[in-house]
Design an enzyme around this catalytic site. Structure first.
Site, mmCIF file in Angstrom:
data_model
loop_
_atom_site.group_PDB
_atom_site.id
_atom_site.type_symbol
_atom_site.label_atom_id
_atom_site.label_comp_id
_atom_site.label_asym_id
_atom_site.label_seq_id
_atom_site.Cartn_x
_atom_site.Cartn_y
_atom_site.Cartn_z
ATOM 1 N N GLU A 60 31.620 43.398 33.798
ATOM 2 C CA GLU A 60 31.838 42.273 34.702
ATOM 3 C C GLU A 60 31.063 42.389 36.011
ATOM 4 O O GLU A 60 30.471 41.403 36.476
ATOM 5 C CB GLU A 60 33.338 42.115 34.995
ATOM 6 C CG GLU A 60 34.154 41.560 33.848
ATOM 7 C CD GLU A 60 34.504 42.590 32.789
ATOM 8 O OE1 GLU A 60 35.018 42.199 31.724
ATOM 9 O OE2 GLU A 60 34.242 43.799 33.023
ATOM 10 N N HIS A 129 47.292 41.221 31.839
ATOM 11 C CA HIS A 129 46.570 39.993 31.530
ATOM 12 C C HIS A 129 47.322 38.758 32.015
ATOM 13 O O HIS A 129 47.089 37.655 31.518
ATOM 14 C CB HIS A 129 46.325 39.880 30.020
ATOM 15 C CG HIS A 129 45.366 40.887 29.492
ATOM 16 N ND1 HIS A 129 45.702 42.199 29.325
ATOM 17 C CD2 HIS A 129 44.072 40.775 29.101
ATOM 18 C CE1 HIS A 129 44.665 42.869 28.841
ATOM 19 N NE2 HIS A 129 43.657 42.020 28.705
#
Length: 326
Positions: A60, A129
């Protein structure tokens, strides 16, 4: 005007910008062959090719940093980070690079970078998450952040973000992707960071954003049966915040209820409450109230997960308590 799902509105916006501007390209996990984790980039690889719809390695900070460099050179990258939880790995690129370079270069390097991030509590995705990290980015000067709650706003605000010369984070709630709504692609868009009154009311102002707008709307319908008229202000943007719209609403109703999904302590509701209390002190008939998520990692258990974030019953109780004689 047509009816479409939230993800389809985002897809339509990406398609339009890719078609109209050769400088626009997509970059992120699974945006190519897979068509996006939530189908947002579906069909775009076949239409525009792998040079403009690119699947980078799973890193990322690296591919977000690549987006920063591309933006400095005049391109308009749209980076998708698969979930806002993974944005923690890209904080250096977002916070130290994208947010700072235009300022530190004296405006010599604009930053037309868009970063899309799904997030929020969905359905049993676990604590790692299910985070809501908007307050973290609200504290980063130089970054813009929009939080569309409807397909129409998703279409508008994504296109506006891509055309902006500033770095814009687009936070998309995972439970909104398959909601439906009308989208008029020819309708003039309001300013990207302008709040919208979703429901006029006279008794109290509920100020909220993203998926909590739908929770507020359901609560407002039930409150109306009890003779309570709740106005709903959808912020649509968290950086900057349209304070003028919020203040006008509170001046009318004299009561403010802040509704957010993120944790109460140090969350977005804390800043909203503090600033509205300062700006609206003389119009308020009671202190600003707030309903927010619990201060704990999101449980995996479905019932506990649902209890960890605001529900309609929580909004009803808070609104009635706010209006009750002190």
């Amino acid at each position: 005007m047509s009816t479409m799902r939230y993800w389809q509105a985002l897809n339509r916006a990406l398609d339009a910008e890719l078609r109209e501007d050769d400088a626009v390209f997509l970059l992120g996990e699974d945006v190519g062959l897979y068509g996006g984790t939530y189908r947002v980039s579906e069909g775009l690889l076949a239409r525009y090719g792998e040079w403009r719809v690119r699947d980078p390695p799973i890193s990322e900070n690296s591919f977000t940093g690549l987006g920063v460099g591309a933006a400095m050179l005049g391109l308009r990258p749209v980076v998708e980070i698969m979930t806002i939880n993974f944005a923690l790995l890209a904080m250096d690129a977002i916070v130290n690079m994208a947010a700072k370079i235009p300022f530190m270069s004296g405006g010599q390097f604009p930053m037309p970078l868009t970063v899309r991030m799904p997030g929020g509590v969905a359905r049993q995705l676990g604590a790692q998450h299910s985070q809501r990290l908007e307050a973290m980015f609200m504290g980063v000067p130089g970054v813009r952040m929009v939080v569309p709650s409807t397909p129409q706003d998703a279409y508008w605000q994504l296109r506006q973000a891509i055309r902006s010369e500033e770095p814009v984070l687009v936070l998309e709630h995972e439970l909104l992707y398959f909601t439906t709504g009308e989208v008029d692609e020819n309708l003039p868009a309001p300013p990207m960071h302008q709040a919208i009154c979703r429901r006029p009311g006279s008794d109290l102002s509920c100020i909220t954003y993203s998926r909590m707008v739908a929770v507020a709307e359901t609560a407002a319908e039930q409150l109306a049966k009890d003779g309570i008229d709740m106005e709903i202000i959808d912020l649509r943007s968290l950086a900057p915040i349209d304070w003028d719209s919020c203040v006008r609403s509170v001046q009318k109703t004299h009561h403010a209820l802040i509704l957010t999904e993120d944790p109460r302590f140090g969350g977005a509701s804390a800043e909203l409450t503090a600033t509205l209390q300062e700006r609206c002190f003389y119009w308020l008939d009671a202190p600003v109230a707030r309903v927010a998520g619990l201060d704990l990692p999101t449980p995996f258990n479905g019932e506990l997960e649902a209890a960890s974030i605001p529900r309609v019953a929580d909004v009803l109780a808070a609104a009635k308590a706010l209006l009750s004689p002190q």
